[in-house]
Design a protein around this motif. Structure first.
Motif, PDB file in Angstrom:
ATOM      1  N   THR A  34     -25.797 -13.003  17.553  1.00 24.43           N
ATOM      2  CA  THR A  34     -26.672 -12.243  17.381  1.00 24.43           C
ATOM      3  C   THR A  34     -27.129 -12.201  15.912  1.00 24.43           C
ATOM      4  O   THR A  34     -26.217 -12.256  15.272  1.00 24.43           O
ATOM      5  N   THR A  35     -28.503 -11.995  15.808  1.00 21.65           N
ATOM      6  CA  THR A  35     -28.832 -12.261  14.136  1.00 21.65           C
ATOM      7  C   THR A  35     -29.625 -10.823  14.052  1.00 21.65           C
ATOM      8  O   THR A  35     -30.267 -10.670  12.857  1.00 21.65           O
ATOM      9  N   SER A  36     -29.597 -10.073  14.930  1.00 26.22           N
ATOM     10  CA  SER A  36     -30.359  -9.169  14.914  1.00 26.22           C
ATOM     11  C   SER A  36     -29.608  -7.685  14.016  1.00 26.22           C
ATOM     12  O   SER A  36     -28.492  -7.501  14.838  1.00 26.22           O
ATOM     13  N   PRO A  37     -30.279  -7.126  12.882  1.00 29.18           N
ATOM     14  CA  PRO A  37     -29.207  -6.369  12.383  1.00 29.18           C
ATOM     15  C   PRO A  37     -29.309  -4.910  13.076  1.00 29.18           C
ATOM     16  O   PRO A  37     -28.422  -4.358  13.405  1.00 29.18           O
ATOM     17  N   HIS A  39     -29.505  -5.035  16.716  1.00 31.74           N
ATOM     18  CA  HIS A  39     -27.918  -4.603  17.431  1.00 31.74           C
ATOM     19  C   HIS A  39     -27.330  -4.842  17.292  1.00 31.74           C
ATOM     20  O   HIS A  39     -26.156  -4.153  18.090  1.00 31.74           O
ATOM     21  N   LEU A  40     -26.592  -5.614  15.995  1.00 26.50           N
ATOM     22  CA  LEU A  40     -25.356  -5.192  15.228  1.00 26.50           C
ATOM     23  C   LEU A  40     -24.691  -4.154  15.315  1.00 26.50           C
ATOM     24  O   LEU A  40     -23.739  -3.567  15.571  1.00 26.50           O
ATOM     25  N   THR A  87     -31.420  -8.570   3.875  1.00 24.89           N
ATOM     26  CA  THR A  87     -31.338  -8.732   5.703  1.00 24.89           C
ATOM     27  C   THR A  87     -29.910  -9.711   6.156  1.00 24.89           C
ATOM     28  O   THR A  87     -29.589  -9.045   6.869  1.00 24.89           O
ATOM     29  N   ALA A  88     -30.088 -10.540   5.199  1.00 26.18           N
ATOM     30  CA  ALA A  88     -28.886 -11.548   6.208  1.00 26.18           C
ATOM     31  C   ALA A  88     -27.436 -10.368   5.478  1.00 26.18           C
ATOM     32  O   ALA A  88     -26.306 -10.631   6.286  1.00 26.18           O
ATOM     33  N   VAL A  91     -26.914  -8.324   8.364  1.00 24.05           N
ATOM     34  CA  VAL A  91     -25.422  -9.037   9.519  1.00 24.05           C
ATOM     35  C   VAL A  91     -24.425  -9.610   9.202  1.00 24.05           C
ATOM     36  O   VAL A  91     -23.506  -9.342   9.728  1.00 24.05           O
ATOM     37  N   VAL A  92     -24.039 -10.333   8.154  1.00 24.88           N
ATOM     38  CA  VAL A  92     -22.827 -10.225   7.610  1.00 24.88           C
ATOM     39  C   VAL A  92     -22.144  -9.202   7.985  1.00 24.88           C
ATOM     40  O   VAL A  92     -20.732  -9.296   8.332  1.00 24.88           O
ATOM     41  N   LEU A  94     -22.350  -6.248   9.445  1.00 27.17           N
ATOM     42  CA  LEU A  94     -22.085  -5.502   9.907  1.00 27.17           C
ATOM     43  C   LEU A  94     -21.223  -5.896  11.587  1.00 27.17           C
ATOM     44  O   LEU A  94     -21.055  -5.616  12.023  1.00 27.17           O
ATOM     45  N   ARG A  95     -21.262  -7.461  11.162  1.00 27.87           N
ATOM     46  CA  ARG A  95     -20.839  -8.626  12.148  1.00 27.87           C
ATOM     47  C   ARG A  95     -19.581  -8.650  11.725  1.00 27.87           C
ATOM     48  O   ARG A  95     -18.357  -8.512  13.230  1.00 27.87           O
TER      49      ARG A  95
END
Length: 198
Positions: A34-37, A39-40, A87-88, A91-92, A94-95
Motif C-alpha cells: 500500500t502506498t496511500s497515506p 489507507h496506511l 508524502t513519502a 508513507v514510510v 505510517l507503514r
C-alpha cells in the motif's frame, strides 16, 4: 530475562498463536503493497483501536513498549523534511508505525511458548538442514533479549551520565556490545548445563 506478554488479559489473548501470526504476516504484506497515506493511516488507527480493546492500562503498556521506535521516527521524519518529500515520509512513517505496533500487539498477547510451537511446526521441512527446535529457540532468545539489551543500554547510559554529566553517545557502543556478549555466554552455559548445545 523479561517477558513480553502482557499480564492484562484481552480478547486477543484467547486467540491461538498460529492464526495471529498468519494475520500479522498478511497485514504486514498488505502494508508494504500500500502506498496511500490514507489507507496506511486507517491501518494504524485500526491497530490502535485493537490496543484500546484491552483497556487503558494495556494500551499504555503497549505505548511504552514502542518507545524505542521514536528515534527512527525522528530520523526518517527529518530526512524527508530535508528532502521536501512529506508524502513519502508520511508513507514510510505510517507503514513502520502500523507494522511495528501490530507485531508488538501480537507479542504482548501471545505466550512465547505458543509462538515457539508454531515456529517449530513451520520449520519441520527444514529438519534435514536445521533442527526446528534450534531455530525456534534462537528466535525465542532474540525476542526475549531485545528488552533486556535495551534496559542494559539504558542502565549503562545512566551510569555514564552520573559519572560525567554528559550524554554517552557513541561511547556506549563498546560496553553495550560487551554486556551483550557476556549475557550470550551466560545463556550458552545455562543451555549446556541443561543438556542443550549452546
Amino acid at each position: 530475562m523479561l517477558t513480553l506478554t502482557s499480564p492484562v488479559k484481552t480478547p486477543l489473548h484467547q486467540m491461538r498463536a498460529g492464526p495471529k501470526l498468519a494475520t500479522l504476516a498478511l497485514f504486514t504484506f498488505a502494508l508494504f503493497w500500500t502506498t496511500s497515506p490514507l489507507h496506511l493511516g486507517i491501518a494504524l488507527v485500526a491497530v490502535v483501536a485493537l490496543y484500546l480493546t484491552g483497556g487503558t492500562q494495556f494500551a499504555r503498556h503497549g505505548a511504552r513498549m514502542l518507545r524505542p521506535l521514536w528515534p527512527f521516527v525522528a530520523v526518517v521524519g527529518l530526512w524527508h523534511l530535508w528532502l521536501d518529500d512529506l508524502t513519502a515520509g508520511a508513507v514510510v512513517l505510517l507503514r513502520m508505525g502500523a507494522a511495528v505496533a501490530a507485531a508488538n500487539l501480537v507479542t504482548m498477547t501471545t505466550r512465547l511458548s505458543d509462538m515457539i510451537t508454531v515456529l517449530e511446526r513451520l520449520a519441520r521441512p527444514l529438519a534435514p538442514l536445521l533442527p526446528p527446535q534450534r531455530l525456534a529457540l534462537a528466535i525465542a532468545l532474540v525476542i526475549r533479549f531485545i528488552p533486556v539489551l535495551s534496559e542494559r543500554a539504558a542502565q549503562l547510559g545512566q551510569a555514564y551520565r552520573a559519572r560525567s554529566g554528559r550524554a554517552p553517545g557513541w561511547r556506549l557502543f563498546a560496553p553495550a556490545a560487551l554486556a551483550a556478549l557476556d549475557d550470550a555466554e551466560n545463556v550458552s552455559q545455562a543451555l549446556r548445563a541443561r543438556g542443550g548445545t549452546g
